[in-house]
Enzyme design. Sequence first.
Site, mmCIF file in Angstrom:
data_model
loop_
_atom_site.group_PDB
_atom_site.id
_atom_site.type_symbol
_atom_site.label_atom_id
_atom_site.label_comp_id
_atom_site.label_asym_id
_atom_site.label_seq_id
_atom_site.Cartn_x
_atom_site.Cartn_y
_atom_site.Cartn_z
ATOM 1 N N ASP A 9 -10.163 -11.339 18.612
ATOM 2 C CA ASP A 9 -9.571 -12.661 18.432
ATOM 3 C C ASP A 9 -8.655 -12.916 19.633
ATOM 4 O O ASP A 9 -8.147 -11.966 20.252
ATOM 5 C CB ASP A 9 -8.771 -12.677 17.129
ATOM 6 C CG ASP A 9 -7.916 -13.918 16.992
ATOM 7 O OD1 ASP A 9 -8.487 -15.031 17.058
ATOM 8 O OD2 ASP A 9 -6.681 -13.788 16.837
ATOM 9 N N TYR A 11 -5.940 -15.860 20.024
ATOM 10 C CA TYR A 11 -4.571 -16.340 19.799
ATOM 11 C C TYR A 11 -3.884 -15.526 18.693
ATOM 12 O O TYR A 11 -4.325 -15.529 17.543
ATOM 13 C CB TYR A 11 -4.580 -17.834 19.471
ATOM 14 C CG TYR A 11 -5.095 -18.618 20.659
ATOM 15 C CD1 TYR A 11 -4.285 -18.825 21.770
ATOM 16 C CD2 TYR A 11 -6.411 -19.065 20.705
ATOM 17 C CE1 TYR A 11 -4.770 -19.488 22.887
ATOM 18 C CE2 TYR A 11 -6.899 -19.734 21.822
ATOM 19 C CZ TYR A 11 -6.072 -19.947 22.912
ATOM 20 O OH TYR A 11 -6.555 -20.595 24.021
ATOM 21 N N ARG A 40 2.166 -23.146 14.518
ATOM 22 C CA ARG A 40 1.056 -22.216 14.325
ATOM 23 C C ARG A 40 0.392 -22.408 12.955
ATOM 24 O O ARG A 40 -0.829 -22.479 12.840
ATOM 25 C CB ARG A 40 1.572 -20.789 14.478
ATOM 26 C CG ARG A 40 0.584 -19.693 14.116
ATOM 27 C CD ARG A 40 -0.589 -19.649 15.061
ATOM 28 N NE ARG A 40 -1.454 -18.505 14.813
ATOM 29 C CZ ARG A 40 -2.662 -18.367 15.337
ATOM 30 N NH1 ARG A 40 -3.163 -19.289 16.127
ATOM 31 N NH2 ARG A 40 -3.379 -17.310 15.083
ATOM 32 N N SER A 125 -13.109 -16.851 19.520
ATOM 33 C CA SER A 125 -11.899 -17.619 19.236
ATOM 34 C C SER A 125 -12.201 -19.018 18.730
ATOM 35 O O SER A 125 -13.214 -19.625 19.081
ATOM 36 C CB SER A 125 -11.069 -17.723 20.529
ATOM 37 O OG SER A 125 -9.994 -18.619 20.374
ATOM 38 N N ASN A 126 -11.265 -19.525 17.937
ATOM 39 C CA ASN A 126 -11.281 -20.936 17.551
ATOM 40 C C ASN A 126 -11.007 -21.851 18.748
ATOM 41 O O ASN A 126 -11.271 -23.051 18.694
ATOM 42 C CB ASN A 126 -10.213 -21.202 16.481
ATOM 43 C CG ASN A 126 -10.683 -20.861 15.071
ATOM 44 O OD1 ASN A 126 -11.882 -20.804 14.803
ATOM 45 N ND2 ASN A 126 -9.732 -20.648 14.158
#
Lengths: 233, 233
Positions: A9, A11, A40, A125-126
């Site tokens: 991942d 972040y 966040r 990742s998003n």
Amino acid sequence: MPIQAVVFDAYGTLFDVYSIGALAERLYPGQGSAISTLWRDKQIEYTRLISLSDPDGEHGSRHYRPFWDLTRQALRYALQRLGLPLSDAHEEALMAQYAQLTAFPENHGVLQTLRGRGMTTAILSNGNPEMLASAVQSAGMADLLDHVISVDGVRQFKTMPVAYGEVARHIVAEKSDVLFVSSNAWDVLGATWFGFTTLWINRQGLPFETIGRRPDHTGSDLRAVLDVLGLVA
Amino acid sequence: MPIQAVVFDAYGTLFDVYSIGALAERLYPGQGSAISTLWRDKQIEYTRLISLSDPDGEHGSRHYRPFWDLTRQALRYALQRLGLPLSDAHEEALMAQYAQLTAFPENHGVLQTLRGRGMTTAILSNGNPEMLASAVQSAGMADLLDHVISVDGVRQFKTMPVAYGEVARHIVAEKSDVLFVSSNAWDVLGATWFGFTTLWINRQGLPFETIGRRPDHTGSDLRAVLDVLGLVA
């Protein structure tokens, strides 16, 4: 040792999303921690609401927006929620910082060791490709990653299976032969359900989620990857 | 006036989920507010992770668990996260209270007025039928609601369209002729995307989400339903 690839991942795991609290504190004295936490949380919430609200869209969610845009909208929400003034200059400063987050200190060494042993390394990742490219570049990790994979290709976010499934478009391996590494408990939960072998980097000493399966492995910083693989730095 | 039915969210809208903070404060002095906030956040997070992680399961999510169970698991997480001791007795006391949450004071009057005018009234909730029945009963609302609809039938949670779609199994009306009422901004966001006419009850004076469409209507307590429908109490 069946693990053929290590997928990280980004972040929260490679990049420290809370490192931005220091700048937030300078811009909004006394509120840095509240801003970075709320920012966040809301950023993640928006990814979920978007995917949930159109889970079987033919080309992803029709509500899909790139993570960079959601990050900006989440910042605006956080400031409004805290009753703080919106300012174009402050927003640009915080977003610019977000594009160049600090990497956790041990991460380079771990990635270098993995690469030195011929292990395939990747990010899933998003984040959208542009912001990931910026983060990877400014963290000096471009030469340490074989693949930087974004959910942007499927326009759905983790923890949807279709998002984790993007790994298979880049790395040929059984799911259980992929070690998926995240500091985010929810991400580890989703990845475990998906079928990856999982490692939770629990930097803050938090309890794990009380639903789902426990991760296969847990460590306190990224060096735990090497322990799991039986490698020494 | 095309609205044919008013469908209410339950937890947070008809029933005050934070009213439990007082008991939490007695059991864990100084921590009541932190417990109730974290408990609620985690409860909602678990619904989302479960639905996201198996969005197209044939019989709902294979990770589905009734909301009552998730509520209990979320409580356990909250206590662990805050470093507070788990105790069977405290857990049972808090869960028992959750089964009988306080209703917001104006709610009875609003429901009575709606029923008096022949309006169809319903709940659509993430709660499972047993816990909804208990809450409705103890709030004295059993005679004021035509339908108490749970997402349990589809084993997926809001904000998935299939969850909002359960309304249509009980109430024959165009989506836009249903007024969906929730205090939860995320729920209003999902319901607006789904196609209902929406009313956000913003009891705490919060900003709305910075993604999605604005709700059709906003009010500060449940009496706003009557304003929207042009009714007087």
